[in-house]
Enzyme design. Structure first.
Site, PDB file in Angstrom:
ATOM      1  N   GLY A   1      90.418 121.093  39.742  1.00 18.91           N
ATOM      2  CA  GLY A   1      90.013 120.724  40.937  1.00 18.91           C
ATOM      3  C   GLY A   1      90.811 120.759  42.407  1.00 18.91           C
ATOM      4  O   GLY A   1      91.601 121.860  42.394  1.00 18.91           O
ATOM      5  N   SER A   2      90.647 119.960  43.346  1.00 21.59           N
ATOM      6  CA  SER A   2      91.158 120.058  44.551  1.00 21.59           C
ATOM      7  C   SER A   2      92.782 120.244  44.335  1.00 21.59           C
ATOM      8  O   SER A   2      93.567 120.562  45.455  1.00 21.59           O
ATOM      9  CB  SER A   2      90.767 119.121  45.460  1.00 21.59           C
ATOM     10  N   THR A   3      93.468 119.798  43.389  1.00 20.57           N
ATOM     11  CA  THR A   3      94.776 119.896  43.242  1.00 20.57           C
ATOM     12  C   THR A   3      95.328 121.387  43.591  1.00 20.57           C
ATOM     13  O   THR A   3      96.461 121.583  43.897  1.00 20.57           O
ATOM     14  CB  THR A   3      95.621 119.262  42.080  1.00 20.57           C
ATOM     15  N   PHE A   4      94.598 122.142  43.031  1.00 21.50           N
ATOM     16  CA  PHE A   4      94.853 123.564  43.078  1.00 21.50           C
ATOM     17  C   PHE A   4      94.865 123.988  44.614  1.00 21.50           C
ATOM     18  O   PHE A   4      95.418 125.288  44.882  1.00 21.50           O
ATOM     19  CB  PHE A   4      93.487 124.209  42.292  1.00 21.50           C
TER      20      PHE A   4
END
Length: 401
Positions: A92-95
């Site tokens: 998800g958005s951690t990437f």
């Protein structure tokens, strides 16, 4: 034929795990399913590696009944499955923090703004963003987790640059920590598409925006996510995790043996600063504050789709059946100014990262900081005495404006 072989004592094995942190991690999950990994981002030591829910391994020594084993094996929260090492999930958005590094390394300016009206039109479809962010630069795109910014920037970068950066942060690989069964997950690129899809070997432009926000083919483990956070925090070394500290009194290699992390330090510093804003005014502002004076945590939230929302299968948030909900992530490090510890928390089908993962990361990180004698003395440092300021009426108590 020779009879019994006498037992021979083995060498003493010392692990890096901190029992207080390990037990606190399990306590924080309760009945939830997920994983948490906490590392020392100077040595690479794994201080906590939690897979939840857990089970009593001593029951296997005496022998489980068929009913007991069936209850463990068929429980949908999968207590027998090591979710820190063996389970893989979209990040998800951690990437987005890694996509940001890839963009900076490729020469993109952090000051470049991209307009976010709450959606992005590309390829004949409308890609949604969770909010209307307006003109957004890289710092604010990380802090507020603007999908539109990263859809656009990833399309300009292409998959191979993003994949190369992600692998250099430790994603897509297994680590020698003495435990078998690790999964490498998947960091896709154009070569992967040719291998895996011989009937459609071309990486299409429409596949890149999903990759840029940690979706699509991308799969990672909680251990990999913590390694990536530790490398981001350290900024100099490509840290590898160490679970076995010594065998027979002989220390295993630590961070001093790790290769250099070959990124421009200024680029990493810029992304770390944006991660600091995530917990002060960004997506985790309400749930990521650790309340330890000037010692604060930096990080990135992530809400990763387990299923596509089309056809009513996936559930955004926690409003539907547990097994259809998004996965919740938080990765980060603390203290923000002098990083000591890195963390990754996954709550399986937990919904939003800010609501399910960030509070657990905050509480586990808080304990790690309080157990560190040097940091505890900083946290407990008494406030500076008031400064006497003279005016025409004589000295008064006060301080600088």
């Amino acid at each position: 034929p020779g009879g019994d072989v006498p037992a021979t004592p083995g060498k003493e094995v010392q692990l890096s795990l901190d029992m207080d942190l390990q037990l606190r991690g399990l306590e924080l999950f309760g009945e939830e399913s997920g994983a948490a990994v906490l590392m020392d981002c100077r040595s690479g030591d794994i201080l906590a590696m939690v897979s939840a829910p857990s089970f009593d391994a001593n029951r296997f020594v005496r022998g489980l009944s068929a009913a007991e084993y069936k209850a463990l094996a068929e429980y949908d929260h999968k207590p027998l499955f090591n979710k820190a090492l063996t389970a893989t999930y979209p990040p998800g958005s951690t990437f987005k923090t890694l996509v940001a590094v890839a963009a900076l390394e490729a020469g993109f300016s952090a000051d470049m703004t991209i307009n976010c009206p709450g959606h992005w039109n590309f390829g004949g479809r409308r890609w949604r963003c969770d909010a209307v962010h307006g003109a957004t630069n890289m710092h604010d795109a990380i802090a507020t987790s603007c999908d539109t910014y990263f859809y656009t920037i990833s399309l300009k970068l292409g998959p191979d640059r993003i994949a190369d950066t992600a692998r250099r942060f430790g994603l897509g690989q297994a680590f020698d920590i003495g435990i078998p069964g690790q999964k490498k997950g998947l960091i896709p690129d154009t070569a992967y598409k040719r291998r895996a899809f011989p009937r459609d070997p071309v990486w299409h432009p429409g596949e890149t925006p999903s990759f840029g926000i940690g979706q699509g083919y991308t799969l990672v483990t909680a251990l990999q996510q913590c390694v990536a956070a530790a490398r981001m925090a350290n900024g100099r070394k490509a840290l590898v995790p160490r679970l076995i500290r010594s065998v027979g009194g002989v220390a295993r290699p630590d961070a001093s043996a790790a290769p250099d992390l070959d990124f421009d330090p200024a680029h990493l510093a810029l992304v770390r600063e944006a991660m600091g804003s995530v917990t002060t005014r960004g997506t985790a502002a309400r749930t990521g504050q650790i309340g330890l004076g000037d010692v604060r945590m930096s990080g990135k939230t992530g809400t990763a789709q387990g299923y596509n929302y089309n056809g009513g299968r996936g559930v955004h948030g926690t409003a539907g059946p547990w097994h259809l909900r998004d996965h919740a992530w938080f990765t980060g490090f603390a203290p923000h100014d002098t990083p000591r510890y890195a963390i990754a928390v996954l709550v399986e089908h937990g919904g939003f990262g800010a609501q399910a993962a960030a509070p657990r990361a905050r509480d586990l990180m808080r304990l790690a900081l309080l157990k560190d004698p040097e940091l505890r003395s900083r946290i407990e440092r008494p406030p500076a005495p008031p400064v006497a300021v003279a005016d025409s009426r004589g000295p008064v108590e006060g301080g600088p404006a």
